[in-house]
Design a protein around this motif. Structure first.
Motif, short mmCIF file in Angstrom:
data_model
loop_
_atom_site.label_atom_id
_atom_site.label_comp_id
_atom_site.label_asym_id
_atom_site.label_seq_id
_atom_site.Cartn_x
_atom_site.Cartn_y
_atom_site.Cartn_z
N ASP A 176 44.22 37.64 46.41
CA ASP A 176 44.90 37.30 45.16
C ASP A 176 44.66 35.84 44.80
N ALA A 177 44.62 34.96 45.80
CA ALA A 177 44.35 33.54 45.55
C ALA A 177 42.95 33.36 44.98
N ARG A 178 42.00 34.11 45.52
CA ARG A 178 40.64 34.04 44.99
C ARG A 178 40.60 34.47 43.53
N LEU A 179 41.29 35.56 43.23
CA LEU A 179 41.32 36.07 41.85
C LEU A 179 41.95 35.05 40.91
N PRO A 223 45.24 42.45 40.37
CA PRO A 223 46.04 42.25 41.59
C PRO A 223 46.40 43.58 42.26
N GLU A 224 46.64 44.60 41.44
CA GLU A 224 46.97 45.92 41.98
C GLU A 224 45.78 46.51 42.74
N ASP A 225 44.57 46.29 42.22
CA ASP A 225 43.36 46.74 42.91
C ASP A 225 43.25 46.08 44.28
N LEU A 226 43.51 44.78 44.31
CA LEU A 226 43.35 44.03 45.55
C LEU A 226 44.39 44.44 46.59
N GLN A 239 29.81 34.19 39.45
CA GLN A 239 29.57 33.87 40.85
C GLN A 239 30.85 34.07 41.67
N ALA A 240 31.99 33.66 41.10
CA ALA A 240 33.26 33.84 41.80
C ALA A 240 33.60 35.32 41.95
N SER A 272 42.08 31.58 36.36
CA SER A 272 42.78 30.45 35.74
C SER A 272 41.93 29.84 34.64
N HIS A 273 40.63 30.08 34.67
CA HIS A 273 39.74 29.56 33.64
C HIS A 273 39.42 30.63 32.59
N ILE A 274 39.15 31.84 33.01
CA ILE A 274 38.82 32.93 32.09
C ILE A 274 40.01 33.88 32.05
#
Length: 283
Positions: A76-79, A56-59, A7-8, A84-86
């Motif tokens: 990047d914060a969303r990623l 991060p490079e993609d973003l 979902q994220a 942080s979990h997976i």
């Protein structure tokens, strides 16, 4: 957890699409952005539909490509929020195994009580250096990752200092299969089993072993670690999962306690270790 992760990822894709459609200088089509970034059009489609995890490079490239470089921090914060979990092995092992071990060490250092279950390997905090070296080499071959084996072994061995600190407690459960799995040469496994037998009786370690013939109330699935009932770390072939929600922690503790009902301790555990040791040198 995988549902939340997906979902994220989809939500990030929606935001990427919004940025493309509101690009500086006018909306861009998928093919136009792909051409601007020298990407295949399929990558635009996969990222926007949550079918591929961005790097991060993609973003950064996306933010620059749509003329909104300031959007990178948000993306990047969303990623980082869902990564942080997976924690995919591809990303974690890009710099080798030592950084992963160092991250573990930071968490272990601030932990007082650990519950762990391992079904196929000896728990890392109870491994010999030679045994750990062969485990790292096996995973380096599988993941095609950087071979910083000696540095990774040193980091894992430093973690074991935790076992000699007053007030610490490791509750370890191991399936008997782990005592016999030849993930290393027989002499290395023999030394590892000697080390494991010597652990029994330490005041900071409770070692239980589940015999292969024991009746089980729950399938012995992947290994996991519960740190101070605040964090669960478990892994699969594609990623390591760090779970800190109360429901997940409660589930893993319930699994651990259910498995414990099938374990043996003390002299009975030592007998299983000695039997596995003898099997390495049959007469």
């Amino acid at each position: 957890m995988s549902t939340d992760y997906q979902q994220a990822r989809e939500a990030l894709g929606v935001r990427l699409r919004e940025l493309r459609l509101s690009a500086h200088g006018g909306r861009l089509t998928g093919p136009q952005l792909a051409q601007r970034l020298s990407w295949p059009h399929s990558k635009i489609y996969k990222l926007e539909n949550g079918r591929q995890t961005a790097t991060p490079e993609d973003l950064r490239a996306w933010a620059d490509g749509v003329g909104r470089p300031q959007a990178f921090d948000e993306l990047d914060a969303r990623l980082k929020g869902f990564e942080s979990h997976i924690r995919s092995w591809r990303r974690q092992l890009a710099a080798g195994h030592k950084p992963v071990q160092d991250s573990w060490n930071l968490e272990i250092d601030r932990t007082t009580v650990i519950y762990t279950w391992e079904e196929s390997v000896i728990p890392g905090m109870l491994q010999t250096a030679d045994y750990a070296r062969h485990i790292f080499l096996r995973y380096a071959d599988l993941q095609n990752s950087v071979r910083d084996t000696d540095a990774a072994v040193r980091s894992r061995m430093r973690r074991q200092e935790w076992l000699y600190r007053a007030g610490r407690r490791l509750h370890a459960l191991v399936w008997e299969a782990a005592l016999r799995a030849l993930l290393c040469p027989p002499p290395v496994l023999a030394s590892q089993l000697d080390r494991l037998a010597g652990i029994i009786g330490m005041d900071t370690v409770e070692l239980g072993i589940i015999p292969l013939g024991a009746s089980l109330k729950v399938p012995p699935a992947n290994g996991f670690w519960v740190l101070d009932e605040r964090l669960v770390i478990t892994e699969d072939w594609h990623a390591e999962l760090w779970l800190n929600d109360s429901d997940s922690i409660a589930t893993y503790l319930k699994v651990w306690r259910t498995l414990k009902e099938s374990a043996v301790y003390g002299s009975d555990a030592r007998s299983l270790i000695n039997a596995a040791r003898r099997a390495l040198n049959p007469r």
